[in-house]
Design a protein around this motif. Structure first.
Motif, mmCIF file in Angstrom:
data_model
loop_
_atom_site.group_PDB
_atom_site.id
_atom_site.type_symbol
_atom_site.label_atom_id
_atom_site.label_comp_id
_atom_site.label_asym_id
_atom_site.label_seq_id
_atom_site.Cartn_x
_atom_site.Cartn_y
_atom_site.Cartn_z
ATOM 1 N N ARG A 125 0.830 -1.203 0.000
ATOM 2 C CA ARG A 125 0.000 0.000 0.000
ATOM 3 C C ARG A 125 0.864 1.253 0.000
ATOM 4 O O ARG A 125 0.462 2.306 -0.497
ATOM 5 N N GLU A 126 2.049 1.156 0.571
ATOM 6 C CA GLU A 126 2.939 2.310 0.653
ATOM 7 C C GLU A 126 3.766 2.520 -0.607
ATOM 8 O O GLU A 126 4.391 3.572 -0.766
ATOM 9 N N LEU A 127 3.809 1.533 -1.486
ATOM 10 C CA LEU A 127 4.579 1.708 -2.716
ATOM 11 C C LEU A 127 3.969 2.809 -3.566
ATOM 12 O O LEU A 127 2.748 2.881 -3.714
ATOM 13 N N PRO A 128 4.798 3.679 -4.157
ATOM 14 C CA PRO A 128 4.262 4.727 -5.036
ATOM 15 C C PRO A 128 3.795 4.119 -6.353
ATOM 16 O O PRO A 128 4.085 2.963 -6.671
ATOM 17 N N ALA A 187 12.309 -0.756 0.031
ATOM 18 C CA ALA A 187 12.631 -0.136 1.318
ATOM 19 C C ALA A 187 13.936 -0.686 1.859
ATOM 20 O O ALA A 187 14.233 -1.874 1.711
ATOM 21 N N ILE A 188 14.712 0.179 2.467
ATOM 22 C CA ILE A 188 15.911 -0.246 3.186
ATOM 23 C C ILE A 188 15.889 0.417 4.559
ATOM 24 O O ILE A 188 15.249 1.452 4.756
ATOM 25 N N MET A 189 16.560 -0.195 5.487
ATOM 26 C CA MET A 189 16.597 0.340 6.839
ATOM 27 C C MET A 189 17.699 1.386 6.951
ATOM 28 O O MET A 189 18.760 1.252 6.357
ATOM 29 N N ARG A 190 17.413 2.446 7.692
ATOM 30 C CA ARG A 190 18.388 3.513 7.870
ATOM 31 C C ARG A 190 19.688 2.951 8.417
ATOM 32 O O ARG A 190 19.679 2.110 9.317
ATOM 33 N N GLN A 191 20.814 3.413 7.881
ATOM 34 C CA GLN A 191 22.099 2.789 8.184
ATOM 35 C C GLN A 191 22.468 2.867 9.651
ATOM 36 O O GLN A 191 23.021 1.911 10.211
ATOM 37 N N GLY A 245 8.119 2.622 14.744
ATOM 38 C CA GLY A 245 7.563 3.897 14.269
ATOM 39 C C GLY A 245 8.557 4.691 13.449
ATOM 40 O O GLY A 245 8.192 5.307 12.433
ATOM 41 N N VAL A 246 9.821 4.674 13.845
ATOM 42 C CA VAL A 246 10.864 5.399 13.115
ATOM 43 C C VAL A 246 11.053 4.796 11.728
ATOM 44 O O VAL A 246 11.141 5.517 10.731
ATOM 45 N N VAL A 247 11.100 3.458 11.656
ATOM 46 C CA VAL A 247 11.327 2.783 10.377
ATOM 47 C C VAL A 247 10.132 2.966 9.440
ATOM 48 O O VAL A 247 10.297 3.161 8.237
ATOM 49 N N VAL A 248 8.919 2.934 9.986
ATOM 50 C CA VAL A 248 7.722 3.158 9.173
ATOM 51 C C VAL A 248 7.732 4.574 8.597
ATOM 52 O O VAL A 248 7.429 4.789 7.418
ATOM 53 N N SER A 249 8.087 5.543 9.419
ATOM 54 C CA SER A 249 8.176 6.933 8.950
ATOM 55 C C SER A 249 9.239 7.087 7.872
ATOM 56 O O SER A 249 9.028 7.774 6.864
ATOM 57 N N ASP A 250 10.381 6.424 8.065
ATOM 58 C CA ASP A 250 11.443 6.464 7.054
ATOM 59 C C ASP A 250 10.972 5.858 5.737
ATOM 60 O O ASP A 250 11.273 6.370 4.657
ATOM 61 N N LEU A 251 10.227 4.759 5.820
ATOM 62 C CA LEU A 251 9.733 4.108 4.612
ATOM 63 C C LEU A 251 8.829 5.053 3.824
ATOM 64 O O LEU A 251 8.968 5.179 2.602
ATOM 65 N N ARG A 252 7.926 5.721 4.497
ATOM 66 C CA ARG A 252 6.993 6.607 3.811
ATOM 67 C C ARG A 252 7.730 7.757 3.132
ATOM 68 O O ARG A 252 7.381 8.153 2.019
ATOM 69 N N ASN A 253 8.757 8.275 3.773
ATOM 70 C CA ASN A 253 9.550 9.337 3.148
ATOM 71 C C ASN A 253 10.354 8.800 1.966
ATOM 72 O O ASN A 253 10.522 9.472 0.948
ATOM 73 N N MET A 254 10.849 7.576 2.112
ATOM 74 C CA MET A 254 11.664 6.952 1.074
ATOM 75 C C MET A 254 10.854 6.685 -0.192
ATOM 76 O O MET A 254 11.379 6.720 -1.304
ATOM 77 N N ARG A 278 4.103 13.405 -5.595
ATOM 78 C CA ARG A 278 4.979 12.635 -4.711
ATOM 79 C C ARG A 278 4.728 11.128 -4.791
ATOM 80 O O ARG A 278 5.614 10.338 -4.459
ATOM 81 N N ASN A 279 3.546 10.750 -5.220
ATOM 82 C CA ASN A 279 3.206 9.329 -5.272
ATOM 83 C C ASN A 279 3.012 8.803 -6.692
ATOM 84 O O ASN A 279 2.583 7.663 -6.860
ATOM 85 N N LEU A 280 3.324 9.613 -7.677
ATOM 86 C CA LEU A 280 3.087 9.180 -9.051
ATOM 87 C C LEU A 280 4.098 9.819 -10.007
ATOM 88 O O LEU A 280 4.373 11.015 -9.935
ATOM 89 N N LYS A 281 4.657 8.988 -10.882
ATOM 90 C CA LYS A 281 5.475 9.486 -11.971
ATOM 91 C C LYS A 281 5.117 8.689 -13.221
ATOM 92 O O LYS A 281 4.469 7.644 -13.145
ATOM 93 N N GLU A 282 5.526 9.216 -14.392
ATOM 94 C CA GLU A 282 5.191 8.511 -15.625
ATOM 95 C C GLU A 282 6.434 7.881 -16.239
ATOM 96 O O GLU A 282 7.548 8.384 -16.092
#
Length: 218
Positions: free
Chosen positions: A5-8, A35-39, A184-193, A205-209
């Motif tokens: 659901r979070e994938l653009p 998604a990747i986890m913050r280093q 919560g931190v990782v979920v927030s990072d995913l949404r920004n990513m 922000r959620n769509l490109k062609e």
């Protein structure tokens, strides 16, 4: 939070044979966005706990037990760099049994020797001279000095096909899990990513062609 659901989205040129126009497009999920986890989180051993996967547990059942949410199975996977669940997640005991019979053909073949491993050699102070579990030839010999004499030994044990496959599968049961306080931190990072940055293909922000060769003629 369901991962897909979070994938653009991406507006892709339609490949359907019954399309009405060359510029017809379909909006689909961009499954290549990963998604990747913050280093700093990934590199910190205090961010994780060790966990042994029990028989018949799937990533979503682990997420339900640890995070009380089966939709957080993707956190279980990225914490362990698992990109192919079929090959990297442990098989259930029944599935392992069926896989071995299919691979080796018979119960008799499961008892054939697959390889040899060292038993390990330790000195009088329990210091390791030869590590345990090294894969070697069956006639491997090892010399070491102890009590003013040289000792030559053949410190190996055979591993059957059954033992080899069981050991390999059991190793997959040992994983690490992100501590619930950091979810919560990782979920927030995913949404920004997952948000697109402005480029020539940017729509929002959620769509490109994607590129449409029918329009450009190339």
């Amino acid at each position: 939070m369901p991962y897909f659901r979070e994938l653009p989205n991406i507006s892709h040129a339609s490949l359907l044979p019954k399309r009405s126009r060359n510029d017809e497009r379909l909006v689909v999920k961009n499954i290549f966005r990963r998604a990747i986890m913050r280093q700093d989180i990934f590199d910190s051993i205090t961010s994780f706990d060790y966990y042994d996967i029990e028989d018949n547990m799937r990533p979503d059942t682990v997420a339900r037990v640890i995070y009380n949410d089966p939709d957080l199975d993707w956190i279980v996977l990225i914490a362990n760099n698992i990109t192919n669940v079929r090959d990297q997640w442990p098989l259930s005991n029944n599935d392992l049994h069926e896989m071995m019979l299919d691979k080796y053909g018979s119960y008799e073949a499961l008892e054939n020797i697959h390889h040899y491993e060292t038993t390990g050699i330790f000195d009088e102070d329990n210091r390791t001279i030869l590590p345990k579990g090294l894969e070697v030839d069956g006639d491997f010999q090892f010399q070491y000095y102890s009590n003013n004499s040289t000792i030559t030994t053949n410190p190996v044990v055979p591993f059957t096909n059954y033992q080899y496959e069981s050991k390999k599968n059991d190793a997959k049961r040992k994983i690490v899990l992100l501590k619930p306080t950091l979810v919560g931190v990782v979920v927030s990072d995913l949404r920004n990513m997952m948000k697109y940055k402005k480029t020539s293909s940017y729509i929002n922000r959620n769509l490109k062609e994607s590129y449409n060769p029918r329009i450009s003629g190339v």
